[in-house]
Enzyme design. Structure first.
Site, PDB file in Angstrom:
ATOM      1  N   SER A   9      14.231 -28.469  37.328  1.00  0.00           N
ATOM      2  CA  SER A   9      13.669 -28.960  36.073  1.00  0.00           C
ATOM      3  C   SER A   9      14.183 -28.116  34.917  1.00  0.00           C
ATOM      4  CB  SER A   9      12.142 -28.888  36.109  1.00  0.00           C
ATOM      5  OG  SER A   9      11.650 -29.008  34.793  1.00  0.00           O
ATOM      6  N   HIS A  34      16.158 -32.766  36.696  1.00  0.00           N
ATOM      7  CA  HIS A  34      14.828 -33.277  36.349  1.00  0.00           C
ATOM      8  C   HIS A  34      14.571 -32.964  34.869  1.00  0.00           C
ATOM      9  CE1 HIS A  34      10.728 -34.614  37.261  1.00  0.00           C
ATOM     10  NE2 HIS A  34      10.306 -33.603  36.519  1.00  0.00           N
ATOM     11  N   ASP A  36      11.931 -33.309  31.723  1.00  0.00           N
ATOM     12  CA  ASP A  36      10.517 -33.511  31.378  1.00  0.00           C
ATOM     13  C   ASP A  36      10.349 -33.824  29.899  1.00  0.00           C
ATOM     14  OD1 ASP A  36       9.018 -32.874  33.889  1.00  0.00           O
ATOM     15  OD2 ASP A  36      10.171 -31.021  33.706  1.00  0.00           O
ATOM     16  N   MET A  38       7.649 -34.665  27.035  1.00  0.00           N
ATOM     17  CA  MET A  38       6.196 -34.583  26.754  1.00  0.00           C
ATOM     18  C   MET A  38       5.939 -34.901  25.278  1.00  0.00           C
ATOM     19  SD  MET A  38       5.434 -30.990  28.645  1.00  0.00           S
ATOM     20  CE  MET A  38       6.061 -30.631  30.290  1.00  0.00           C
ATOM     21  N   HIS A  67      11.309 -37.761  33.668  1.00  0.00           N
ATOM     22  CA  HIS A  67       9.864 -37.796  33.903  1.00  0.00           C
ATOM     23  C   HIS A  67       9.170 -37.869  32.543  1.00  0.00           C
ATOM     24  CE1 HIS A  67       6.165 -35.243  35.459  1.00  0.00           C
ATOM     25  NE2 HIS A  67       5.836 -36.480  35.152  1.00  0.00           N
ATOM     26  N   MET A  69       6.113 -37.918  30.246  1.00  0.00           N
ATOM     27  CA  MET A  69       4.682 -37.602  30.123  1.00  0.00           C
ATOM     28  C   MET A  69       4.269 -38.015  28.720  1.00  0.00           C
ATOM     29  SD  MET A  69       4.907 -34.040  32.185  1.00  0.00           S
ATOM     30  CE  MET A  69       6.689 -34.100  32.076  1.00  0.00           C
ATOM     31  N   MET A 138       2.268 -35.279  41.299  1.00  0.00           N
ATOM     32  CA  MET A 138       2.127 -34.027  40.540  1.00  0.00           C
ATOM     33  C   MET A 138       1.325 -33.041  41.383  1.00  0.00           C
ATOM     34  SD  MET A 138       3.747 -34.199  37.640  1.00  0.00           S
ATOM     35  CE  MET A 138       3.274 -32.516  37.269  1.00  0.00           C
ATOM     36  N   ASP A 176       6.316 -32.419  42.253  1.00  0.00           N
ATOM     37  CA  ASP A 176       6.633 -31.728  41.004  1.00  0.00           C
ATOM     38  C   ASP A 176       5.502 -30.768  40.621  1.00  0.00           C
ATOM     39  OD1 ASP A 176       7.619 -31.005  38.542  1.00  0.00           O
ATOM     40  OD2 ASP A 176       7.400 -32.999  37.621  1.00  0.00           O
TER      41      ASP A 176
HETATM   42  C1  DX5 Z   1       5.228 -30.098  34.520  1.00  0.00           C
HETATM   43  C2  DX5 Z   1       6.587 -30.711  34.727  1.00  0.00           C
HETATM   44  C3  DX5 Z   1       7.405 -30.015  35.759  1.00  0.00           C
HETATM   45  C4  DX5 Z   1       7.704 -28.556  35.477  1.00  0.00           C
HETATM   46  C5  DX5 Z   1       7.643 -27.889  36.815  1.00  0.00           C
HETATM   47  O1  DX5 Z   1       4.443 -30.934  33.758  1.00  0.00           O
HETATM   48  O2  DX5 Z   1       6.463 -32.064  35.130  1.00  0.00           O
HETATM   49  O3  DX5 Z   1       8.622 -30.727  36.028  1.00  0.00           O
HETATM   50  O4  DX5 Z   1       8.941 -28.314  34.885  1.00  0.00           O
HETATM   51  O5  DX5 Z   1       7.724 -26.537  36.607  1.00  0.00           O
HETATM   52  P1  DX5 Z   1       7.396 -25.470  37.743  1.00  0.00           P
HETATM   53  O6  DX5 Z   1       8.384 -25.718  38.860  1.00  0.00           O
HETATM   54  O7  DX5 Z   1       7.618 -24.172  37.044  1.00  0.00           O
HETATM   55  O8  DX5 Z   1       5.995 -25.683  38.180  1.00  0.00           O
HETATM   56 ZN    ZN Z   2       8.370 -33.082  35.798  1.00  0.00          ZN
END
Ligand code: DX5
Ligand code: ZN
Length: 222
Positions: A9, A34, A36, A38, A67, A69, A138, A176
């Site tokens: 990620s 990956h 993310d 947000m 991904h 969010m 998650m 994840d």
């Molecule tokens: C959290 C994200 C993850 C995050 C995971 O909301 O969806 O992808 O980057 O990070 P680690 O591996 O540090 O938990």
């Molecule tokens: Zn993620």
């Protein structure tokens, strides 16, 4: 799926040296990037958006596993397709008309993904599982990297596997949050196909080696 995949990620990468960290992943044993996204509404944090993803996509040589969010993700399906996303994962909790959203993702040429928060039950996917390429479970509450892994995840993986088999679906299972070599083998054994890892990879002394260790830990030959 026999082969287990690793998806670093980029949330945990050094944003001042993004190109360097992307090249590291390109040359590593990792399978996907990956990404993310947000919005500060669905989750309390804001990560990065389209201009940054556009810059990232210029350098990546592996599939972009995006991904989202964000609330009401339908607004941006075409945008993420144009930015080069291979998979687009939306949150079950953020979609009023999930079936329509999945159709939209497929029509835009991407693989469909649905993410479930830790409180969301697997059974809620009974009527959509055949339209989902990837279910992302998650294993932390979404919004931040570096959180502790939630142990209930193993049971959810088994329940999901059962549902997939019962419905004859081809869906793969992605995990994840809080993933490391402490839990990777157990996750793979429970039925996980793809492991996302942020902090464990990028905060380690040798990220290339850490990716390799993750891969070896889930390799069925080991
Ligand atoms: C959290 C994200 C993850 C995050 C995971 O909301 O969806 O992808 O980057 O990070 P680690 O591996 O540090 O938990
Ligand atoms: Zn993620």
């Amino acid at each position: 799926m026999d082969k287990k995949l690793i998806a670093p990620s980029l949330l945990a990468a050094d944003f001042g040296n993004l190109q360097r960290d992307i090249e590291m992943v390109n040359l590593s044993k990792a399978d996907w990037f990956h990404i993310d996204i947000m919005d500060g509404v669905f989750v309390p944090n804001i990560s990065y958006g389209m201009p940054v993803l556009k810059a990232i996509a210029k350098h990546t040589t592996k599939p972009l596993d995006v991904h989202l969010m964000i609330i009401d993700p339908d607004r941006y399906i075409q945008t993420f397709a144009d930015l080069g996303a291979a998979h687009l994962t939306v949150h079950y909790e953020a979609c009023t008309h999930l079936h329509r959203t999945l159709q939209g993702i497929r029509a835009a040429g991407m693989k469909t993904g649905v993410a479930l928060n830790p409180h969301t039950n697997i059974n809620l996917l009974e009527d959509t599982i055949n339209d989902i390429d990837i279910v992302l479970i998650m294993s932390v509450n979404p919004g931040f990297g570096g959180q502790s892994f939630i142990e209930n995840t193993y049971g959810k993986i088994r329940a999901l596997k059962e549902l997939i088999d019962k419905r004859g679906a081809k869906t793969i299972i992605e995990i994840d949050g809080g993933v490391s070599t402490v839990n990777s083998k157990k996750l793979a054994d429970a039925g996980a196909d793809v492991l996302v890892a942020g902090s464990f990879v990028f905060k380690s002394d040798d990220p290339t080696r850490t990716i390799e260790e993750l891969k070896e830990s889930v390799d069925s030959g080991h």
